[in-house]
Every structure is written in structure tokens, then in C-alpha cells.
Design a protein around this motif. Structure first.
Motif, mmCIF file in Angstrom:
data_model
loop_
_atom_site.group_PDB
_atom_site.id
_atom_site.type_symbol
_atom_site.label_atom_id
_atom_site.label_comp_id
_atom_site.label_asym_id
_atom_site.label_seq_id
_atom_site.Cartn_x
_atom_site.Cartn_y
_atom_site.Cartn_z
ATOM 1 N N LEU A 1 0.908 -1.167 0.195
ATOM 2 C CA LEU A 1 -0.016 -0.176 -0.057
ATOM 3 C C LEU A 1 1.043 1.271 -0.006
ATOM 4 C CD1 LEU A 1 -2.790 -0.872 2.539
ATOM 5 C CD2 LEU A 1 -2.992 -1.003 0.054
ATOM 6 N N ALA A 2 2.023 1.334 0.962
ATOM 7 C CA ALA A 2 2.733 2.270 0.955
ATOM 8 C C ALA A 2 3.511 2.797 -0.474
ATOM 9 C CB ALA A 2 3.678 2.109 2.042
ATOM 10 N N ASP A 3 3.796 1.591 -1.105
ATOM 11 C CA ASP A 3 4.610 1.654 -2.307
ATOM 12 C C ASP A 3 3.791 2.009 -3.549
ATOM 13 O OD1 ASP A 3 7.114 1.180 -1.025
ATOM 14 O OD2 ASP A 3 7.258 -1.009 -1.403
ATOM 15 N N HIS A 4 2.715 1.475 -3.587
ATOM 16 C CA HIS A 4 2.052 1.496 -5.003
ATOM 17 C C HIS A 4 0.643 2.538 -4.615
ATOM 18 C CE1 HIS A 4 4.347 -1.882 -6.869
ATOM 19 N NE2 HIS A 4 4.449 -2.067 -5.392
ATOM 20 N N ASN A 5 0.166 2.655 -3.432
ATOM 21 C CA ASN A 5 -0.963 3.411 -3.211
ATOM 22 C C ASN A 5 -2.249 3.075 -4.152
ATOM 23 O OD1 ASN A 5 0.038 5.307 -1.414
ATOM 24 N ND2 ASN A 5 1.563 6.273 -3.098
ATOM 25 N N PRO A 6 -2.447 1.988 -4.210
ATOM 26 C CA PRO A 6 -3.556 1.547 -5.111
ATOM 27 C C PRO A 6 -4.933 1.902 -4.766
ATOM 28 C CG PRO A 6 -3.209 -0.202 -3.520
ATOM 29 C CD PRO A 6 -2.139 0.808 -3.353
ATOM 30 N N LEU A 7 -5.951 2.277 -5.468
ATOM 31 C CA LEU A 7 -7.141 2.659 -4.990
ATOM 32 C C LEU A 7 -7.961 1.470 -4.450
ATOM 33 C CD1 LEU A 7 -9.673 4.470 -5.103
ATOM 34 C CD2 LEU A 7 -10.246 3.799 -7.419
ATOM 35 N N ILE A 8 -8.588 1.693 -3.414
ATOM 36 C CA ILE A 8 -9.161 0.481 -2.585
ATOM 37 C C ILE A 8 -10.601 1.296 -2.181
ATOM 38 C CG2 ILE A 8 -9.078 -0.862 -0.624
ATOM 39 C CD1 ILE A 8 -6.179 -1.078 -0.552
ATOM 40 N N ARG A 9 -11.506 0.753 -2.409
ATOM 41 C CA ARG A 9 -12.855 1.232 -2.297
ATOM 42 C C ARG A 9 -13.270 0.836 -0.863
ATOM 43 N NH1 ARG A 9 -13.740 -0.240 -7.787
ATOM 44 N NH2 ARG A 9 -13.696 1.755 -9.074
ATOM 45 N N PHE B 1 -11.972 -1.555 2.702
ATOM 46 C CA PHE B 1 -10.832 -2.325 3.416
ATOM 47 C C PHE B 1 -11.478 -2.911 4.717
ATOM 48 C CE2 PHE B 1 -7.359 -3.311 5.713
ATOM 49 C CZ PHE B 1 -6.148 -3.551 4.948
ATOM 50 N N PHE B 2 -11.805 -4.046 4.800
ATOM 51 C CA PHE B 2 -12.240 -4.792 6.103
ATOM 52 C C PHE B 2 -11.019 -5.775 6.493
ATOM 53 C CE2 PHE B 2 -15.731 -4.590 2.968
ATOM 54 C CZ PHE B 2 -16.839 -4.221 3.879
ATOM 55 N N LEU B 3 -10.943 -5.468 7.962
ATOM 56 C CA LEU B 3 -9.839 -5.939 8.469
ATOM 57 C C LEU B 3 -10.379 -6.577 10.042
ATOM 58 C CD1 LEU B 3 -6.859 -6.890 8.929
ATOM 59 C CD2 LEU B 3 -6.406 -4.656 9.623
ATOM 60 N N ASN B 4 -10.141 -7.752 10.574
ATOM 61 C CA ASN B 4 -10.439 -8.450 11.731
ATOM 62 C C ASN B 4 -8.969 -8.283 12.443
ATOM 63 O OD1 ASN B 4 -10.825 -9.864 14.197
ATOM 64 N ND2 ASN B 4 -12.694 -10.645 13.293
ATOM 65 N N GLY B 5 -9.019 -7.606 13.565
ATOM 66 C CA GLY B 5 -7.643 -7.581 14.110
ATOM 67 C C GLY B 5 -7.242 -8.365 15.290
ATOM 68 N N LYS B 6 -8.056 -9.363 15.548
ATOM 69 C CA LYS B 6 -7.918 -10.023 16.969
ATOM 70 C C LYS B 6 -6.551 -10.452 17.141
ATOM 71 C CE LYS B 6 -9.684 -14.448 15.328
ATOM 72 N NZ LYS B 6 -10.633 -15.541 15.313
ATOM 73 N N SER C 1 -6.853 12.416 2.946
ATOM 74 C CA SER C 1 -7.681 13.361 2.291
ATOM 75 C C SER C 1 -8.463 12.608 1.218
ATOM 76 C CB SER C 1 -7.107 14.382 1.505
ATOM 77 O OG SER C 1 -6.013 13.765 0.507
ATOM 78 N N THR C 2 -8.653 11.208 1.608
ATOM 79 C CA THR C 2 -9.618 10.639 0.863
ATOM 80 C C THR C 2 -10.605 9.479 1.601
ATOM 81 O OG1 THR C 2 -8.075 8.632 0.838
ATOM 82 C CG2 THR C 2 -7.746 10.141 -1.141
ATOM 83 N N LEU C 3 -10.386 9.254 2.708
ATOM 84 C CA LEU C 3 -11.406 8.358 3.761
ATOM 85 C C LEU C 3 -12.359 8.967 3.929
ATOM 86 C CD1 LEU C 3 -10.969 5.636 5.129
ATOM 87 C CD2 LEU C 3 -10.434 6.965 6.997
ATOM 88 N N THR D 1 -1.929 7.820 4.530
ATOM 89 C CA THR D 1 -1.115 8.935 4.440
ATOM 90 C C THR D 1 -1.947 10.066 3.521
ATOM 91 O OG1 THR D 1 0.119 8.095 2.720
ATOM 92 C CG2 THR D 1 0.901 7.875 5.030
ATOM 93 N N SER D 2 -1.442 11.015 2.977
ATOM 94 C CA SER D 2 -2.001 12.032 2.187
ATOM 95 C C SER D 2 -2.017 11.334 0.814
ATOM 96 C CB SER D 2 -1.146 13.265 2.129
ATOM 97 O OG SER D 2 0.280 12.993 1.799
ATOM 98 N N LYS D 3 -1.131 10.352 0.383
ATOM 99 C CA LYS D 3 -1.267 9.828 -1.000
ATOM 100 C C LYS D 3 -1.770 8.808 -0.948
ATOM 101 C CE LYS D 3 3.760 11.137 -1.852
ATOM 102 N NZ LYS D 3 5.043 10.339 -2.067
ATOM 103 N N ALA D 4 -2.488 7.912 0.271
ATOM 104 C CA ALA D 4 -3.191 7.013 0.197
ATOM 105 C C ALA D 4 -4.671 7.195 -0.277
ATOM 106 C CB ALA D 4 -3.573 6.313 1.751
ATOM 107 N N ARG D 5 -5.225 6.212 -0.918
ATOM 108 C CA ARG D 5 -6.359 6.102 -1.729
ATOM 109 C C ARG D 5 -7.402 5.065 -1.200
ATOM 110 N NH1 ARG D 5 -6.056 6.263 -8.009
ATOM 111 N NH2 ARG D 5 -4.632 4.533 -7.694
ATOM 112 N N ILE D 6 -7.504 4.817 0.017
ATOM 113 C CA ILE D 6 -8.652 4.018 0.827
ATOM 114 C C ILE D 6 -9.958 4.716 1.162
ATOM 115 C CG2 ILE D 6 -9.252 2.372 2.751
ATOM 116 C CD1 ILE D 6 -6.144 1.839 3.014
ATOM 117 N N LEU D 7 -11.125 4.375 0.512
ATOM 118 C CA LEU D 7 -12.041 5.181 0.813
ATOM 119 C C LEU D 7 -12.946 4.798 1.820
ATOM 120 C CD1 LEU D 7 -13.508 5.230 -3.073
ATOM 121 C CD2 LEU D 7 -11.537 6.963 -1.882
#
Length: 669
Positions: A471-479, A481-486, A533-535, A502-508
Motif C-alpha cells: 500500500l505504501a509503495d503503490h498507493n492502489p485505489l481501494i474502495r 478495506f475490511f480487517l479483523n484485528g483479533k 484526504s480520501t477516507l 497518508t496523504s497519498k493513500a486512496r482507501i475510501l
């Protein structure tokens, strides 16, 4: 052993019986006795009643009389008992039993190949009968291995040992360690090597040998090699004060003579200078497979010159390198890591006790991803903490890493449960990589995957760190993102927020569940909200967010202008936490807030800031009829579209009143 087999075959008038003699092959067995389970008399009784075959191991069980009786048992049953190995360590045997031992060699001459007399005070007087039998040729000895470790031979025993080397043609492996031979004994023994063309392994460790004796031994072996006589392949001179002045002669031997495959010089006071002398061996000896230099304080300088020579070698065969307890440190680990990344022969590397630290461990871990041959890495007692353990877990879990987790030893390091858990999950990580994680990472790199759903995946910190890296290297567009963190900790959650939001991230839309929001995690999330600036949607369900955590979230939201919906269900907000969230309203973008099951009471139901929301979820809290009435009054002129009040302390009358009062709002009870 012969056995009779009856075979029935058809013939005219019935069946005919044929009896054949056949040879039965009985697999070798190990018969073992020790003083914790039995005594010498019981062991002899068992041997007399059961004809053993294979290896007989009696530790701290026999005395001289028992060995004499054992010889009688073997003599009487020589055709039924077939020993391949006789091990009698630590039995207190003296010269009184060695004549019987010599006779045992005669009785078992056809099968006996291994005799171990470790830690028995035989002395010269006890050694003589054994040597006489082994060189007599009546019958010709077939013994291949003789272990005389710590048998109190002294320099006086060297003459008998020299005769053994000159006249015996069966021995392949001779262990004379810890016998105090001294320089005098070495000078008596070594010339006999020029007459021995069969010995392959010679262990002279811990024998009070100095650089003088070492120089003499090396020259004698080199002479024997030059004469084409010696077949020596493995030499151990460990725990002698050889020093750098003595190791030079062995370096010359090993460089000029390329038939030696194993060389051990542990704790011989070499220092960095000794490593400089031995470095050319790694470059020019193309048959050396094992080099052990542990406990010599060669330091990072010594390791650097050794690895450089190994790198320069055009056809190195080195498979095992032991540089334990050599003060290698982080700098030495870096030199070794650079060589590991390119080396194609090294299988075992021992770095025990070198204080490489977590930084050195991380460098080695990175190199493991490129190593083609390494199969065992020993990093015990190296002051490696959780950081190093995490780095190692990440490396071991990558498909390109060939070494198995069980073969990376990290005992006696300050690694806590979190680091241990990461290491224990390595095999699971490899499975995940094989079946879905590898494809997911590749798809994200190519930009062809737009949704990441890890709700039902068994993942740990390492998987998330690999994901963060992409994610940090490629900054893909992710509409979404589900994560279970147990199974996640701050180790992966903090980087996730620092690099994926980050500012470059594209997770919505980000949906997290059961991610523990401690102080450090909350602080990282706060900063990610400031930078992002995208979330648009964020869900933090059951993430242990308390009033302090919500303060961080609220502070981050003061600078965020994109987040529209925030879900804080199943946390620990209570009234104080809700008050903190309401303090940032009105907000440029936030219009939907979910705070179900947070212990919220009537206290803030009249807060006018609630009217700035268009969606409010208060399910599963402690709101009563009083709070319901206050809430209705606060929202009467608002643009509230949806209000959730499931499982509160509201009466049916209060629920009906709220519905009537907020007729333009979808109320859920």
C-alpha cells in the motif's frame, strides 16, 4: 542367522513339504542401560538371557568386574551376539578391565566397528592391552571408530597411540580430546601420521597444545599429505592455546592441501589476526565443507575478512560456518548478511552469543529471502528483541525464503509473547501466501483489486505488514478495506495508519474490528486522520476505544475534511467520550455517528450538537424515557434521517412519543 522355512507345494496325491535354509536379515537394534534405570548386574543378566544385536550402550552402569563378566558372556555367546557398537562412557573403568575389553574386540571382530570409552581413567597402563590387540593382526581388527576422550592418557600415552596409528589399518575416526597430551605428546604422536593412510578424522581438542605443538602438528600433516599417504579429512584442534602464531601453519596446510573437508579451531585464542590468516582458506580450499571458529573473539573485522574471502571464492564448497561467541556485533552481521544473499553453498550458520541485536537480526532476515542454500541459522543469546523477531517472521514467511522456522534458533533472547506469536505464525503466513495473500498483494501492485476483505482470514501482524508495504509503495485505489484485528498488535496497526492512510493513500472506506486501540495506536490513527484526504467511511467496532482514544480521534477529525461516517460501536466511550465527539460538531463532512453499546446514559441527550448529524446510532445503551424526551426536543428541528435506539431502557409510550415527535426521521427501536 539361519532360519528354516517350510514350503507346501502341490504334487500327485497331496501336498509335499520342502524345508529350505534361508538367511534372515535382522535390523540393528540399540540396547541402552544407564544408572537411572538399572545396575550392572541387571544389565548383564539381561544380556545373558537376550542375545542383542547392534549397539550396546552402558553409561555409568558397569565397573571393571562387570566388563570382565561381559567379556565372558560375549565369549560364550559369540555366535549369537553380534555387536556393531559398544559404548561404555563414564563407567570408572581402569586398567583392570582393558584386557577383557581387548578380548571383546577379538570375540566381536567380525561386526564391532565402534568402541567408546569416554571418561574412563584408563591411563597408559589401560591403553596398552587395547593397542596391542588392535595392532596384533590376530585377528585383523575391523574397528573403525575409537573414542578415548578424557581417559587420562597424558603425554606418556602418546607412544602407544603413535604405534596404533603406524600399525593399525582399520581405524577411520580417532577421538583423543581432553587427554593432556601437551606439546610433548603431540610431537610423539604426529610423525606417525606419515605412516597412516586410513585415518579420516582426528580430534585433538583440549590437549594443552600451544602454538609450538600446533606448528609441529600442521607440518607433519602437510608432509604426510605431500607424500600422498594421509587421507585425513577432519581435524579438530579446539580448546588449545594455538593463538594466531600457531594458526598460520594450519592456514598454510589448509590452503595448500585441498583434501581436508572439516576444520575445527574453537576457543584457540585466535583474535582478528587469526581470522586474517584463515581467510585465504575459504577462498582457495575448494573441498572444505565445515569450519568452526567459535569463541575466538575475532570481532567484526575478522568476520569481514572471512566473508570477503568466501565471496571471492570461485568454487567454495563450505556448508557450515560456526563463528559463535566472537563479538561479531551488528557490523559483523551486516557483512554476513551481504554474503548470505549471494552464497549458494552455505547450509548451517552459527552466530550464537554475538550480540548482533535486532538491527543485525533484521539484516540477516532480509538476506534469508535471497539465500539459496541456508537451512539452519543459530541466533541464540544475541540480545534480539521483538523488533528483530518481527523482522525475522516477515522474512521467513515470504515464498522466496527457503529456510524453515524451526531451523532458525532464537532462544535466550529478550523476545516477549508478541514476538513469539509472530514467529509461531510463520507457517500460517506461508500457507496464507500460498493460497490467497500472494495473489492479493500481486493484484494490488497491478491495480486490479479494489476491495480487500480480511474479516474472516486468520492473519497476524506479519500479513498486515506485507500488505502495508504494498500500500505504501503503490498507493492502489481501494474502495473498501475490511480487517479483523483479533491477532494484531501495535506492531502492524501503527504502520497501517502511518503508511496506508497518508496523504497519498486512496482507501475510501475502512472497516476495522477487534483492533486494540492502545495509546500509541490511537496517536497514530489521530495523525492519519490529519494527513488523509480520501477516507470517507471509518468503522472501529469493538476496538477498545476509551475516552482517551476518542480524544485522539476527535483531535484528528478537527483537521480532516473528508470523513462522512464514523462507527464506534462496542467500545468504551460512555458519556465523556460522546461529549468529546460532540465537541467537534458541526464538522465539514462528518454527518453520521454510530455509538451503540458504549454505556451512554441520558446525560447528553439534550446536547444541541446532536442536531448537526443526519444519522445517529445509540443502540444498546442506557437511555431512559427522560433521555428519550430530551433527545426528541434536541432533534425536533434537525435534519436527522435515521435514529437507532434499539435495546435501551425506553418504555413503549416513550418510543411512540419519539416517533410522533420526529415524524420525518426513521426511528428504529
Amino acid at each position: 542367522l539361519q532360519t528354516k522355512v517350510s514350503i507346501l507345494t502341490p504334487h500327485e496325491g497331496g501336498l509335499r513339504t520342502h524345508t529350505h535354509k534361508m538367511m534372515a536379515t535382522i535390523p540393528p537394534a540399540i540396547t541402552e542401560f544407564d544408572n537411572r534405570k538399572t545396575d550392572g548386574d541387571s544389565a548383564l543378566k539381561y544380556l545373558n538371557e537376550n542375545h542383542v544385536h547392534g549397539e550396546l550402550h552402558c553409561s555409568s552402569v558397569f565397573n571393571d568386574d562387570h566388563v570382565i563378566e561381559l567379556e565372558d558372556v560375549l565369549r560364550r555367546n559369540h555366535s549369537a551376539i553380534h555387536l556393531t557398537s559398544l559404548k561404555l562412557p563414564n563407567n570408572g573403568l581402569t586398567e583392570n578391565s582393558t584386557t577383557a575389553l581387548a578380548n571383546i574386540l577379538t570375540h566381536q571382530v567380525e561386526t564391532l566397528r565402534d568402541l567408546d570409552l569416554t571418561q574412563n581413567p584408563l591411563k597408559l597402563s589401560g591403553l596398552t592391552p587395547l593397542v596391542d590387540q588392535l595392532i596384533s593382526g590376530r585377528p585383523v581388527s575391523q574397528l573403525h571408530t575409537l573414542n578415548l576422550t578424557k581417559t587420562m592418557l597424558g603425554n606418556q600415552g602418546a607412544s602407544a597411540l603413535a604405534s596404533l596409528l603406524r600399525l593399525n589399518t582399520s581405524l577411520r575416526h580417532l577421538n583423543l580430546s581432553s587427554n593432556k597430551l601437551g606439546n610433548k605428546g603431540i610431537k610423539t604422536l604426529a610423525p606417525a601420521l606419515q605412516s597412516n593412510a586410513h585415518l579420516e578424522t582426528l580430534n585433538l581438542s583440549d590437549n594443552n597444545m600451544s602454538s609450538v605443538g600446533g606448528n609441529f602438528l600442521a607440518r607433519e600433516i602437510q608432509t604426510a599429505k605431500a607424500l600422498g599417504v594421509s587421507n585425513l579429512k577432519h581435524l579438530d584442534i579446539s580448546f588449545n592455546k594455538i593463538k594466531d602464531s600457531g594458526i598460520q601453519a594450519f592456514a598454510t596446510l589448509l590452503t595448500s592441501e585441498t583434501t581436508i573437508e572439516g576444520f575445527c579451531a574453537e576457543s584457540t585464542n585466535l583474535g582478528p589476526e587469526g581470522a586474517f590468516y584463515l581467510a585465504p582458506v575459504l577462498e582457495f580450499n575448494h573441498r572444505l565443507r565445515v569450519m568452526k571458529l567459535g569463541g575466538n573473539q575475532i570481532g567484526s573485522e575478522g568476520v569481514e575478512v572471512l566473508t570477503e574471502s568466501l565471496h571471492n571464492s570461485q568454487s567454495s564448497a563450505l556448508e557450515e560456518l560456526d563463528v559463535a561467541y566472537n563479538a561479531v556485533g551488528r557490523e559483523g552481521a551486516e557483512c554476513i548478511a551481504q554474503e548470505l544473499a549471494e552464497n549458494a553453498t552455505l547450509k548451517v550458520l552459527n552466530l550464537n552469543g554475538n550480540t548482533v541485536g535486532s538491527e543485525g537480526c533484521a539484516l540477516l532476515a532480509q538476506a534469508l529471502q535471497y539465500s539459496l542454500s541456508l537451512r539452519r541459522l543459530i541466533l541464540t543469546n544475541n540480545n534480539i528483541d521483538n523488533q528483530g523477531a518481527f523482522e525475522m517472521a516477515v522474512a521467513l514467511g515470504k515464498p522466496s525464503c527457503n529456510i524453515e522456522r524451526k531451523n532458525v534458533l532464537l532462544d535466550d533472547n529478550p523476545i516477549t509473547d508478541a514476538g513469539t506469536t509472530a514467529l509461531e505464525r510463520v507457517q500460517k503466513l506461508k500457507t496464507n501466501q500460498k493460497y490467497w495473500l500472494g495473489k492479493l498483494l500481486l493484484g494490488l501492485k497491478k491495480g486490479v483489486i479494489f476491495s480487500v476483505d480480511l474479516q474472516y482470514k486468520d492473519i497476524g501482524d506479519t500479513e498486515v505488514l506485507l500488505l502495508v508495504e504494498v500500500l505504501a509503495d503503490h498507493n492502489p485505489l481501494i474502495r473498501t478495506f475490511f480487517l479483523n484485528g483479533k491477532n494484531l498488535s501495535a506492531k502492524s496497526l501503527i504502520p497501517l495508519f502511518q503508511y496506508a492512510l497518508t496523504s497519498k493513500a486512496r482507501i475510501l472506506r475502512l472497516f476495522l474490528r477487534q483492533c486494540s486501540f492502545g495509546p500509541d495506536v490511537s496517536a497514530a490513527f489521530r495523525q492519519s486522520l490529519v494527513d488523509n484526504s480520501t477516507l470517507e467511511v471509518c468503522s472501529l467496532v469493538d476496538c477498545s476505544v476509551d475516552s482517551n482514544g476518542v480524544a485522539d480521534i476527535a483531535e484528528g477529525l478537527r483537521y480532516n475534511k473528508t470523513l462522512r461516517r464514523l462507527n464506534l460501536d462496542r467500545n468504551c466511550l460512555r458519556d465523556d467520550g460522546l461529549a468529546t465527539m460532540l465537541s467537534i460538531l458541526p464538522h465539514p463532512s462528518l454527518t453520521a455517528l454510530c455509538t451503540s453499546r458504549n454505556g451512554i446514559t441520558d446525560q447528553l441527550m439534550s446536547n444541541p450538537a446532536l442536531a448537526y448529524l443526519t444519522e445517529l446510532n445509540l443502540n444498546g445503551n442506557l437511555i431512559t424515557d427522560v433521555g428519550g424526551a430530551q433527545l426528541s426536543a434536541a432533534l425536533v428541528s434537525s435534519k436527522m434521517e435515521r435514529l437507532g435506539l434499539w435495546n435501551n431502557k425506553l418504555s413503549e409510550g416513550a418510543r411512540n412519543a419519539i416517533k410522533a415527535f420526529l415524524s420525518n426521521t426513521q426511528c428504529e427501536f
